[in-house]
Design a protein around this motif. Structure first.
Motif, PDB file in Angstrom:
ATOM      1  N   VAL A   1      39.546  -4.257 -90.543  1.00  0.00           N
ATOM      2  CA  VAL A   1      38.930  -5.427 -89.956  1.00  0.00           C
ATOM      3  C   VAL A   1      39.369  -5.316 -88.558  1.00  0.00           C
ATOM      4  CG1 VAL A   1      39.031  -7.935 -90.025  1.00  0.00           C
ATOM      5  CG2 VAL A   1      39.184  -6.882 -92.046  1.00  0.00           C
TER       6      VAL A   1
ATOM      7  N   GLY B   1      39.580  -7.389 -85.058  1.00  0.00           N
ATOM      8  CA  GLY B   1      39.459  -8.871 -84.389  1.00  0.00           C
ATOM      9  C   GLY B   1      38.403  -8.931 -83.372  1.00  0.00           C
ATOM     10  N   ALA B   2      38.006 -10.178 -83.102  1.00  0.00           N
ATOM     11  CA  ALA B   2      37.167 -10.427 -82.016  1.00  0.00           C
ATOM     12  C   ALA B   2      37.736 -10.111 -80.525  1.00  0.00           C
ATOM     13  CB  ALA B   2      36.662 -11.930 -82.240  1.00  0.00           C
TER      14      ALA B   2
ATOM     15  N   SER C   1      38.675  -5.700 -79.384  1.00  0.00           N
ATOM     16  CA  SER C   1      38.005  -4.519 -80.190  1.00  0.00           C
ATOM     17  C   SER C   1      36.741  -4.063 -79.819  1.00  0.00           C
ATOM     18  CB  SER C   1      38.077  -4.951 -81.700  1.00  0.00           C
ATOM     19  OG  SER C   1      39.263  -5.407 -82.209  1.00  0.00           O
TER      20      SER C   1
ATOM     21  N   PRO D   1      35.525 -15.399 -90.168  1.00  0.00           N
ATOM     22  CA  PRO D   1      36.540 -14.679 -89.944  1.00  0.00           C
ATOM     23  C   PRO D   1      37.604 -14.586 -90.956  1.00  0.00           C
ATOM     24  CG  PRO D   1      35.946 -15.635 -87.866  1.00  0.00           C
ATOM     25  CD  PRO D   1      35.351 -16.475 -88.847  1.00  0.00           C
TER      26      PRO D   1
ATOM     27  N   VAL E   1      38.657 -11.296 -93.569  1.00  0.00           N
ATOM     28  CA  VAL E   1      39.973 -10.725 -94.324  1.00  0.00           C
ATOM     29  C   VAL E   1      40.283 -11.052 -95.720  1.00  0.00           C
ATOM     30  CG1 VAL E   1      42.555 -11.186 -93.929  1.00  0.00           C
ATOM     31  CG2 VAL E   1      40.969 -11.275 -92.028  1.00  0.00           C
TER      32      VAL E   1
ATOM     33  N   PHE F   1      44.217  -4.933 -90.187  1.00  0.00           N
ATOM     34  CA  PHE F   1      43.569  -5.759 -89.085  1.00  0.00           C
ATOM     35  C   PHE F   1      44.060  -5.253 -87.873  1.00  0.00           C
ATOM     36  CE2 PHE F   1      43.753  -9.260 -86.313  1.00  0.00           C
ATOM     37  CZ  PHE F   1      42.530  -9.894 -86.273  1.00  0.00           C
TER      38      PHE F   1
ATOM     39  N   ASP G   1      43.597  -5.812 -83.505  1.00  0.00           N
ATOM     40  CA  ASP G   1      42.956  -6.448 -82.353  1.00  0.00           C
ATOM     41  C   ASP G   1      43.292  -6.074 -81.067  1.00  0.00           C
ATOM     42  OD1 ASP G   1      45.432  -7.346 -82.458  1.00  0.00           O
ATOM     43  OD2 ASP G   1      44.654  -9.452 -82.646  1.00  0.00           O
TER      44      ASP G   1
ATOM     45  N   GLY H   1      31.184 -11.377 -88.268  1.00  0.00           N
ATOM     46  CA  GLY H   1      31.888 -12.675 -88.108  1.00  0.00           C
ATOM     47  C   GLY H   1      31.054 -13.469 -87.169  1.00  0.00           C
TER      48      GLY H   1
ATOM     49  N   ASP I   1      32.137 -15.434 -84.757  1.00  0.00           N
ATOM     50  CA  ASP I   1      33.145 -15.652 -83.457  1.00  0.00           C
ATOM     51  C   ASP I   1      32.998 -14.572 -82.214  1.00  0.00           C
ATOM     52  OD1 ASP I   1      34.052 -13.627 -85.328  1.00  0.00           O
ATOM     53  OD2 ASP I   1      36.111 -14.268 -84.854  1.00  0.00           O
TER      54      ASP I   1
ATOM     55  N   PRO J   1      32.475  -9.751 -82.515  1.00  0.00           N
ATOM     56  CA  PRO J   1      32.964 -10.637 -83.428  1.00  0.00           C
ATOM     57  C   PRO J   1      33.923  -9.793 -84.228  1.00  0.00           C
ATOM     58  CG  PRO J   1      30.770 -10.351 -84.128  1.00  0.00           C
ATOM     59  CD  PRO J   1      31.113  -9.356 -82.799  1.00  0.00           C
ATOM     60  N   THR J   2      34.641 -10.761 -85.264  1.00  0.00           N
ATOM     61  CA  THR J   2      35.571  -9.979 -86.419  1.00  0.00           C
ATOM     62  C   THR J   2      34.427  -9.325 -87.125  1.00  0.00           C
ATOM     63  OG1 THR J   2      36.906 -11.979 -86.287  1.00  0.00           O
ATOM     64  CG2 THR J   2      36.949 -10.418 -88.330  1.00  0.00           C
TER      65      THR J   2
END
Length: 489
Positions: A261, A263-264, A267, A385, A389, A397, A399, A452, A454, A477-478
């Protein structure tokens, strides 16, 4: 900022008759197209190390680059003087290399080694419009009080140390730049622009017992001194001190193939490096990109849209005009999973028979423009988001990416991950550090199964180094990538 035309003509000691004369000289040997790029850059920086500003600098870069296209050849020359004789000499040098590959002694010239054909696209004759300026500058860096900048950096140092007593070293850099540009070409297009840039970064070393960890934060915008706000001080302090407890507690997990995953925000550097470069038209025109024969094809899941955007106000990658005088645009590269556009300068647009996308960029007047990214990001999807997860049984995860390596032709990449978390049964558990993410750009795109809601463009001090260094930004986004190789223990 966009001033009146006279300001730029006076800055470079030229008038429109001189511009016409230089173009005529550049085309005297039968070139198909010629353009001029004038630049006047004022740049400064200062470095704070452990409460004291220990160094600083200021420089001015000034000159003109002249390009001539003739068939499949490009001639390029530059002059660090805008005296008429010097510019005429540069115009003749560019014409000579485009005509026959001949290099006049003592001239700064270069030739493109790749194939070229097609006539550069036109249709951009409108005047620069101050009302549409994407980076108005309220406080001019060239006229600012440098003592106030020193105080600003010292306040940042103090706020970080007050927030976390484990901070044993703070290094902060403030840099500023204002660039006036004037562009003219054989199509009769005259464009001008003033481009501000402010950047601040901080690195902090923390010590806990006999162990040390580091953290960093940065922000950069096309803005004037108004960016040096109380809010920015707070943001940098928050980001530079965030997650330090987790850093000291972090483990290096067992590696292998697993779900990742991302992160927003930051990344998006993986999107920029592992995929964005492969969408630049020169790589595709020369057959060097893995996407060279994929136009109009489905290259990833529906619901994924990737854009390169030069229109975000104040963004580090924003352009009123690119470095060929083409207006900055919002360019959709991948729409609903389908490859719809490459990133074009005038040359590649002519080769493909399309309009340029405003991606012709250069480091300075000493360089030719080539297709380059601006702000590259993935648009938001529909997934929460937290649900992304929660859907992962075993994975990580991440980021906070650091440096990486990418092979444009194959699309293979390796990125170093500074920090993240294990995901176990849908929950973030142990913090992790010092791992690598290994994969293939097109394969990673195809493996994205959740996007995501976001989307976030990161405002860090991102700089792209494809042959030349230019400011860019990135975002994402995520997202859930179902399969990537994680290099751990």
């Amino acid at each position: 900022m966009i001033a009146d035309k006279k300001y730029y003509l006076d800055t470079f000691c030229v008038d429109e008759n001189i511009l016409e004369r230089l173009i005529a000289e550049a085309l005297r040997s039968g070139g198909d197209y010629a353009d001029l790029f004038f630049e006047n850059t004022s740049a400064g920086d200062m470095l704070l190390r452990d409460r004291s500003v220990s160094s600083g600098g200021f420089n001015i870069d000034y000159g003109v680059g002249i390009r001539v296209l003739k068939g499949e050849k490009t001639g390029y020359a530059y002059s660090e003087s805008t005296q008429l004789d010097a510019m005429l000499s540069a115009a003749r040098a560019a014409a000579a290399i485009a005509d026959s590959g001949y290099c006049p002694a003592g001239q700064n010239i270069s030739a493109d080694k790749g194939p070229q054909c097609g006539t550069p696209a036109c249709g951009f004759k409108g005047r620069p419009n101050p009302a549409a300026d994407r980076y108005p500058m309220q406080g001019d860096w060239r006229e600012s009080d440098k003592n106030s900048h020193v105080e600003y950096l010292q306040r940042l140092d103090g706020m970080i140390r007050s927030r976390d007593s484990r901070a044993v070293s703070v290094i902060a850099m403030l840099s500023d730049q204002v660039t006036d540009v004037l562009m003219f070409n054989s199509l009769g297009e005259l464009k001008y622009d003033t481009r501000p840039m402010g950047s601040i970064s901080v690195q902090v070393i923390y010590r806990q017992g006999d162990r040390t960890e580091s953290s960093s934060a940065s922000r950069s915008w096309r803005m004037g001194t108004e960016m040096l706000s109380e809010e920015l001080l707070q943001t940098l302090t928050d980001n530079a001190t965030k997650g330090i407890d987790e850093r000291f507690a972090a483990i290096r997990p067992k590696g292998g193939e697993m779900s990742v995953v991302m992160g927003a925000g930051a990344s998006g550097i993986l999107l920029h490096e592992a995929m964005g470069h492969a969408f630049e038209a020169d790589f595709n025109r020369k057959g060097q990109s893995i996407f060279a024969d994929c136009m109009g094809r489905q290259i990833c899941s529906r619901g994924i849209t990737i854009v390169d955007d030069g229109t975000i106000k104040g963004n580090r990658g924003a352009v009123n005009y690119d470095d060929e005088g083409v207006p900055g645009q919002y360019t959709v590269m991948v729409e609903d999973g389908v490859l719809t556009s490459y990133l074009h300068d005038r040359i590649s647009a002519g080769w493909y028979g399309v309009r340029p996308t405003g991606n012709g960029r250069r480091e300075s007047f000493r360089y030719q423009p080539i297709p380059r990214m601006r702000a590259t990001y993935m648009e938001g999807g529909e997934c929460d988001p937290g649900e992304i997860v929660a859907s992962v049984r075993k994975g990580i995860f991440v980021d906070n990416f650091a440096n990486g390596q990418v092979k444009i032709g194959e699309g293979d990449f390796t990125f170093y991950v500074k920090s993240g978390f294990l995901i176990e049964n849908g929950r973030l558990t142990a913090p992790v550090k010092d791992i690598n993410i290994i994969g293939n750009g097109p394969a990673a795109l195809r493996s994205i199964s959740m996007v995501g809601c976001d989307p976030l463009v990161d405002d860090g001090t991102w700089t792209c180094g494809k042959e030349q260094s230019i400011p860019v930004s990135c975002g994402i986004p995520t997202v859930l990538v179902d399969k990537l190789v994680v290099g751990g223990n």
